[in-house]
Motif scaffolding. Structure first.
Motif, PDB file in Angstrom:
ATOM      1  N   CYS A   1      -3.490  11.552  -8.493  1.00  0.00           N
ATOM      2  CA  CYS A   1      -4.581  12.271  -8.981  1.00  0.00           C
ATOM      3  C   CYS A   1      -5.586  11.450  -8.516  1.00  0.00           C
ATOM      4  O   CYS A   1      -6.784  11.951  -8.046  1.00  0.00           O
ATOM      5  N   LEU A   2      -5.536  10.091  -8.375  1.00  0.00           N
ATOM      6  CA  LEU A   2      -6.577   9.222  -8.066  1.00  0.00           C
ATOM      7  C   LEU A   2      -6.728   9.579  -6.620  1.00  0.00           C
ATOM      8  O   LEU A   2      -7.995   9.508  -5.811  1.00  0.00           O
TER       9      LEU A   2
ATOM     10  N   ALA B   1       4.438   6.689   1.490  1.00  0.00           N
ATOM     11  CA  ALA B   1       5.098   7.477   2.267  1.00  0.00           C
ATOM     12  C   ALA B   1       5.188   8.719   1.114  1.00  0.00           C
ATOM     13  O   ALA B   1       5.095   9.747   1.527  1.00  0.00           O
ATOM     14  N   VAL B   2       5.702   8.463   0.062  1.00  0.00           N
ATOM     15  CA  VAL B   2       5.737   9.433  -1.026  1.00  0.00           C
ATOM     16  C   VAL B   2       4.367  10.051  -1.602  1.00  0.00           C
ATOM     17  O   VAL B   2       4.264  11.412  -1.326  1.00  0.00           O
ATOM     18  N   CYS B   3       3.533   9.324  -1.603  1.00  0.00           N
ATOM     19  CA  CYS B   3       2.178   9.485  -1.824  1.00  0.00           C
ATOM     20  C   CYS B   3       1.513  10.575  -0.724  1.00  0.00           C
ATOM     21  O   CYS B   3       0.876  11.772  -1.079  1.00  0.00           O
ATOM     22  N   GLU B   4       1.552  10.227   0.499  1.00  0.00           N
ATOM     23  CA  GLU B   4       1.176  11.109   1.493  1.00  0.00           C
ATOM     24  C   GLU B   4       2.028  12.275   1.783  1.00  0.00           C
ATOM     25  O   GLU B   4       1.414  13.462   1.871  1.00  0.00           O
ATOM     26  N   GLY B   5       3.218  12.207   1.339  1.00  0.00           N
ATOM     27  CA  GLY B   5       4.010  13.646   1.802  1.00  0.00           C
ATOM     28  C   GLY B   5       3.716  14.530   0.323  1.00  0.00           C
ATOM     29  O   GLY B   5       3.556  15.705   0.628  1.00  0.00           O
ATOM     30  N   ILE B   6       3.414  14.068  -0.769  1.00  0.00           N
ATOM     31  CA  ILE B   6       2.969  14.798  -1.853  1.00  0.00           C
ATOM     32  C   ILE B   6       1.527  15.540  -1.439  1.00  0.00           C
ATOM     33  O   ILE B   6       1.292  16.622  -1.960  1.00  0.00           O
TER      34      ILE B   6
ATOM     35  N   SER C   1     -14.094   4.172  -1.557  1.00  0.00           N
ATOM     36  CA  SER C   1     -15.073   5.228  -1.261  1.00  0.00           C
ATOM     37  C   SER C   1     -15.566   5.852  -2.375  1.00  0.00           C
ATOM     38  O   SER C   1     -16.524   6.173  -2.558  1.00  0.00           O
ATOM     39  N   ARG C   2     -14.513   6.096  -3.335  1.00  0.00           N
ATOM     40  CA  ARG C   2     -15.012   7.052  -4.645  1.00  0.00           C
ATOM     41  C   ARG C   2     -16.100   5.998  -5.461  1.00  0.00           C
ATOM     42  O   ARG C   2     -16.960   6.412  -5.763  1.00  0.00           O
TER      43      ARG C   2
ATOM     44  N   LEU D   1      -4.488   4.287  -0.695  1.00  0.00           N
ATOM     45  CA  LEU D   1      -4.956   4.595  -1.849  1.00  0.00           C
ATOM     46  C   LEU D   1      -6.156   3.637  -2.280  1.00  0.00           C
ATOM     47  O   LEU D   1      -7.108   4.216  -2.590  1.00  0.00           O
ATOM     48  N   PHE D   2      -6.190   2.538  -1.826  1.00  0.00           N
ATOM     49  CA  PHE D   2      -7.265   1.742  -1.954  1.00  0.00           C
ATOM     50  C   PHE D   2      -8.496   1.902  -1.150  1.00  0.00           C
ATOM     51  O   PHE D   2      -9.741   1.776  -1.702  1.00  0.00           O
TER      52      PHE D   2
END
Length: 509
Positions: free
Chosen positions: A223-224, A187-192, A10-11, A4-5
């Motif tokens: 979303c991010l 793990a949850v973020c990557e799964g979604i 990168s954004r 995420l970071f």
């Protein structure tokens, strides 16, 4: 949360002027670009480092500052504890003491509620030591070290390994702290994310409180990660009036104003949207590409009506102990009545007694408990998996009603059917060891004939053993304040049964 970071950096580097966060404050909107977000995270992180804090509470309405403080804490490995605004003063005090908070981040307008909370033990010295963070109207209120450590609270979890503590409301009034690691969240973020690749990138409107783990992770972080903008607004401006009242027109107006692509809704809010749907409302919601449903069982009738209206609704399933989302219906795979297939980061199985068991994504533990964390999470939910891998949740194991005729009945199934009616706002079904079922009803109006007609209509679709034969009108709506509703809108069945014990018994006499 490293990915995420990396994405946020990168954004900021490649799309510095693209909008990352929007706070809608009514008369104007505060926009924060990718570059500004990265800079604000760094400046707030520096302020946290200077304050030498290890564990922080976050007590705010939905806003960009909430998100920035959350990310700044995570970037440093500081444990963050979201504090729901609807918690009672005693619950806030319990949370602060059990987590041993160093300080609470809040807005100026909320400082009075905290400083006058006798359960927090604020003193003049605490107030004098308050520090302004480098964000709009955002304060860091330190808590007394002597107050926090009372010799009884022993958080056995290694606080350095805990990224977030989310408090769940049990059947009692004392919330339990679920400890989650950065690896849990990642793990949850990557799964979604892996499951959403076919969905175009869009902006997300936070409808649920940011203190809700589902909104925090599946809403904000996702979303991010995917390159969209996160839009926040005070909950009252989105339509929240009370625990049983919601002004759907306000939410629809916000969706149209910001042309958002995704929202996460509670079943009750979807019900309001379906019942309010007309040509104008559907036109205002035309930008929506994904309406995720969570926080409780959604009536299949409401789901069918929503899909018939063209609303892109997808029901999911999760729990705090597994860091939120476990399964989700998707664009390419969606079965009404199911909660979708298990996401890539977990494995779901069904025990011999029908209980749903989850592998691969266990929490670090409950704060202060000595029990070792099992590799498998026994959810306490009953359900099954069909031949195509879709998961169905029928109810809570401990809630199963066994009638005097030996029928096993999941009350959630009957309640979901009842609340599909526009007349019935909330309901709790009972009937253990009784020949028939009864219900405590919260209605949109107190027209007894209208309520009976709604129940009769519902009964037509239920088998004999699941029909409602007796009912009574609740004295007041179920709410968090009366300890009859959890933070995510689920009823506290045991507490309701205690309140109406005599009246329920009288129904059968």
């Amino acid at each position: 949360m490293q990915k995420l970071f990396q994405v946020l950096r990168s954004r900021a580097d490649f799309f510095p002027h693209q909008t990352a966060l929007v706070t809608d404050v009514g008369d104007h909107q505060d926009l924060i670009s990718n570059q500004q977000l990265w800079q604000k995270i760094a400046s707030v992180a520096a302020a946290f480092t200077q304050a030498k804090v290890q564990c922080l509470g976050l007590y705010m309405d939905n806003c960009s500052e909430w998100i920035i403080c959350d990310l700044a804490a995570a970037s440093l490995g500081i444990t963050l504890v979201p504090i729901p605004l609807f918690f009672t003063p005693a619950q806030v005090g319990h949370l602060a003491k059990s987590a041993q908070l160093d300080a609470i981040i809040t807005k100026q307008a909320l400082t009075l509620a905290l400083s006058t909370n006798e359960h927090l033990g604020f003193t003049a010295a605490n107030n004098a030591a308050a520090k302004l963070l480098p964000l709009t109207d955002t304060l860091l209120l330190p808590l007394s070290g002597d107050y926090r450590f009372d010799g009884e609270t022993q958080a056995i979890n290694d606080i350095n390994a805990v990224t977030k503590i989310t408090y769940t409301s049990g059947s009692t009034g004392a919330p339990k702290g679920v400890c989650l690691s950065s690896a849990n969240i990642a793990a949850v973020c990557e799964g979604i994310e892996a499951s959403m690749v076919q969905l175009p990138v869009s902006d997300h409107l936070c409808v649920m409180p940011l203190a809700t783990l589902l909104e925090n992770i599946a809403g904000v972080y996702m979303c991010l990660l995917r390159g969209g903008a996160v839009i926040t607004a005070p909950l009252a401006t989105l339509g929240f009036v009370s625990n049983v009242e919601f002004d759907i027109e306000k939410l629809v107006n916000k969706i149209a104003l910001h042309q958002v692509g995704s929202v996460i809704l509670l079943p009750q809010i979807l019900k309001y949207l379906v019942h309010a749907a007309n040509t104008e409302v559907l036109a205002q919601c035309a930008s929506l590409q994904f309406i995720a449903l969570g926080g409780g069982k959604t009536s299949p009738i409401i789901l069918q009506q929503a899909i018939a209206l063209g609303l892109p609704v997808y029901e999911g399933y999760g729990l705090s102990e597994c860091c939120s989302v476990v399964s989700l219906n998707l664009l390419q795979q969606n079965k009404i009545g199911s909660v979708g297939k298990a996401l890539p980061h977990v494995q779901v199985s069904i025990a011999a007694d029908g209980e749903i068991i989850i592998d691969g994504q266990a929490m670090l533990g409950y704060l202060g408990e000595l029990k070792p964390v099992p590799e498998q999470i026994h959810t306490g939910d009953l359900g099954y998996i069909d031949a195509d891998g879709f998961i169905y949740v029928s109810g809570r194991k401990k809630n199963t009603i066994v009638s005097s005729f030996g029928r096993n009945i999941a009350p959630e199934w009957v309640e979901a059917s009842l609340t599909s009616s526009s007349t019935i706002a909330q309901v709790a079904v009972f009937g253990e060891a009784r020949p028939t079922l009864s219900a405590v009803v919260v209605a949109s109006n107190k027209n007894m004939l209208a309520i009976q007609n709604a129940i009769d209509e519902c009964n037509k679709s239920l088998p004999d053993y699941a029909k409602i034969h007796h009912w009574l009108l609740a004295d007041v709506p179920f709410s968090t304040q009366s300890n009859t509703l959890t933070s995510n809108g689920r009823i506290k069945r045991e507490n309701i049964a205690l309140v109406y014990e005599d009246k329920l018994a009288a129904l059968y006499s």
